[in-house]
Design a protein around this motif. Sequence first.
Motif, PDB file in Angstrom:
ATOM      1  N   ASN A  93       0.824  -1.206   0.000  1.00 29.66           N
ATOM      2  CA  ASN A  93       0.000   0.000   0.000  1.00 29.66           C
ATOM      3  C   ASN A  93       0.859   1.258   0.000  1.00 29.66           C
ATOM      4  O   ASN A  93       0.529   2.257  -0.641  1.00 29.66           O
ATOM      5  CB  ASN A  93      -0.930   0.011   1.227  1.00 29.66           C
ATOM      6  N   ALA A  94       1.974   1.201   0.754  1.00 30.89           N
ATOM      7  CA  ALA A  94       2.855   2.361   0.796  1.00 30.89           C
ATOM      8  C   ALA A  94       3.408   2.664  -0.589  1.00 30.89           C
ATOM      9  O   ALA A  94       3.514   3.832  -1.004  1.00 30.89           O
ATOM     10  CB  ALA A  94       3.992   2.111   1.783  1.00 30.89           C
ATOM     11  N   ALA A  95       3.766   1.619  -1.315  1.00 36.30           N
ATOM     12  CA  ALA A  95       4.284   1.826  -2.673  1.00 36.30           C
ATOM     13  C   ALA A  95       3.176   2.254  -3.622  1.00 36.30           C
ATOM     14  O   ALA A  95       3.388   3.084  -4.519  1.00 36.30           O
ATOM     15  CB  ALA A  95       4.940   0.544  -3.168  1.00 36.30           C
ATOM     16  N   LYS A  96       1.986   1.699  -3.443  1.00 34.68           N
ATOM     17  CA  LYS A  96       0.878   1.971  -4.358  1.00 34.68           C
ATOM     18  C   LYS A  96       0.366   3.399  -4.194  1.00 34.68           C
ATOM     19  O   LYS A  96       0.123   4.107  -5.184  1.00 34.68           O
ATOM     20  CB  LYS A  96      -0.249   0.968  -4.102  1.00 34.68           C
ATOM     21  N   HIS A  97       0.184   3.841  -2.919  1.00 32.11           N
ATOM     22  CA  HIS A  97      -0.423   5.149  -2.677  1.00 32.11           C
ATOM     23  C   HIS A  97       0.605   6.253  -2.423  1.00 32.11           C
ATOM     24  O   HIS A  97       0.277   7.424  -2.597  1.00 32.11           O
ATOM     25  CB  HIS A  97      -1.367   5.062  -1.484  1.00 32.11           C
ATOM     26  N   GLY A  98       1.808   5.877  -1.958  1.00 31.39           N
ATOM     27  CA  GLY A  98       2.808   6.902  -1.653  1.00 31.39           C
ATOM     28  C   GLY A  98       4.083   6.746  -2.447  1.00 31.39           C
ATOM     29  O   GLY A  98       5.108   7.356  -2.110  1.00 31.39           O
ATOM     30  N   GLY A  99       4.035   5.934  -3.464  1.00 30.49           N
ATOM     31  CA  GLY A  99       5.236   5.682  -4.259  1.00 30.49           C
ATOM     32  C   GLY A  99       5.744   6.906  -4.992  1.00 30.49           C
ATOM     33  O   GLY A  99       6.909   6.946  -5.408  1.00 30.49           O
ATOM     34  N   SER A 100       4.892   7.923  -5.132  1.00 29.32           N
ATOM     35  CA  SER A 100       5.337   9.132  -5.834  1.00 29.32           C
ATOM     36  C   SER A 100       6.435   9.848  -5.073  1.00 29.32           C
ATOM     37  O   SER A 100       7.189  10.645  -5.652  1.00 29.32           O
ATOM     38  CB  SER A 100       4.157  10.087  -6.042  1.00 29.32           C
ATOM     39  N   GLY A 101       6.532   9.550  -3.750  1.00 32.50           N
ATOM     40  CA  GLY A 101       7.598  10.148  -2.956  1.00 32.50           C
ATOM     41  C   GLY A 101       8.928   9.463  -3.138  1.00 32.50           C
ATOM     42  O   GLY A 101       9.964   9.940  -2.637  1.00 32.50           O
ATOM     43  N   LYS A 102       8.932   8.321  -3.835  1.00 34.59           N
ATOM     44  CA  LYS A 102      10.150   7.573  -4.177  1.00 34.59           C
ATOM     45  C   LYS A 102      10.944   7.102  -2.954  1.00 34.59           C
ATOM     46  O   LYS A 102      12.121   6.763  -3.075  1.00 34.59           O
ATOM     47  CB  LYS A 102      11.076   8.421  -5.078  1.00 34.59           C
ATOM     48  N   ARG A 103      10.285   7.072  -1.798  1.00 37.33           N
ATOM     49  CA  ARG A 103      11.005   6.636  -0.607  1.00 37.33           C
ATOM     50  C   ARG A 103      10.013   6.055   0.406  1.00 37.33           C
ATOM     51  O   ARG A 103       8.951   6.627   0.642  1.00 37.33           O
ATOM     52  CB  ARG A 103      11.750   7.806   0.014  1.00 37.33           C
TER      53      ARG A 103
END
Length: 489
Positions: free
Chosen positions: A393-403
Amino acid sequence: MQDRSAGDTAKVSHGRKRRMMGMRRRWIITSVFPVITILMLIAALSSVFLVASYYSNARFALENKVRAGVSYFNTYAMANYSEYYRNAVLYAGNFDEADTIELQFLDRNGRVEISSRGQTVGITPETPEVRRALDTGRMDSFTGRDPLTRENILAVSAPLEYDGGVVGALRLVTSTRELDKQVALLAVAVMGLAAVISGVVLCVNLVFMRRIAAPVAEVTEAAKRISDGSYGIQIPNKYEDEMGQLVDNINQMSLQISRSEKMQTEFISSVSHELRTPLTAINGWGETLLADDGGDIQQLRRGVRIILRESRRLTNMVEELLEFSKIEDGRFTLRVEQMDLQAEVEDAIYTYRELFHQDGIDLEYLNAGEMFEQPITGDPERLKQVLCNVLDNAAKHGGSGKRITVSMEQEGEYYAVRVRDYGPGIPEAELPYVKQKFYKGSSKARGSGIGLAVCDEIIHRHEGTFDIGNAQGGGCVVTIRLPISREEE
């Protein structure tokens, strides 16, 4: 169209009236009718008791008068019959209540010798108490119709004794016409009072039932409309009592069902879309690879990578659906054991680090080299499922932060695992609902909307907490707290 609407309204109104009549009928039969029956029975028994009491008091008064007269004659010394006769005539002449009660002196054969009214002298009363008094030597009474006059009377006879033997009887007789009238009026008054009270009870209950039946019929009609699919309708609440609470509960239920129906509809639509997207990619790349006669290795690798990724997404989605169905029907269980939580965290990080790196996301573990040796009691597979779902979920929803950063620390008797992304975060208005099943909010990322609900259930069954919030500086942070196993003494 208007005719049909009017017909439906009339049908609803007729059905409501029929239900109200049915409720009134049942209420009257089961509640009011027994009360009225008991009330009338009490009135009837009271009337019988009062009637018996009236006649008993009248008989008791007459017996006292007879007893006084007999006592006078039986204790007064008389030399001969002439003296007895003279005293009897004087006693009858001076009798104070001659206008309502007749005083009679009877001989041994039961014939009237002297009477306070005179017209009955010489006759023989045919009431049975006379003969019983003369034969048994004890006072006796009679209440009923006089065989000679056909009049309702009350008579009391007592024996007169002379020289050790019964020589006659003293008899008092009175008409019960006035007493019967009084008793009848009393009985009518008691029954009338009971009838009035019964009428009041009936009217009060009818008014009560009208005030109850109307809202009940309204609530019933609304519940029927809800059961027919009109989810979300609201009943105007005009009540401040238990009926008001019922209306509030019905309205709340209607809203909840409406929300649930909407969420399930969105869920079906979302899952259908989520299933179609990876299947389309898999089918498309499968056909592309089959049609490629050139043997391009780079294209083959790229196609296989996409097929694997989409297959993994389908697998995760199916697993979420299976877990959710187990939670819903009560088949969800844990296989707990003593386990190393840090090892599971680091294993999940190792599994996802390279996958995230391919998507340009840097996954950092902030506790490298630090050891947490105390075990926890838990299900390793379930907890790994939670960690993987949170990372995904962190990658799916917050992956735009690249971290993405993962940390673990001990907080008292708990281990706290935090997974933070550096994406846009979650809107504050959506935070209370992100763990609800089927909820997806405003996020455009793909998913079924049940993964976080399954994670929350798993952590809850481990007696831990599963919190989601926005981190300072941007991004979302998920905090998982699990209790540390206590050492056996």
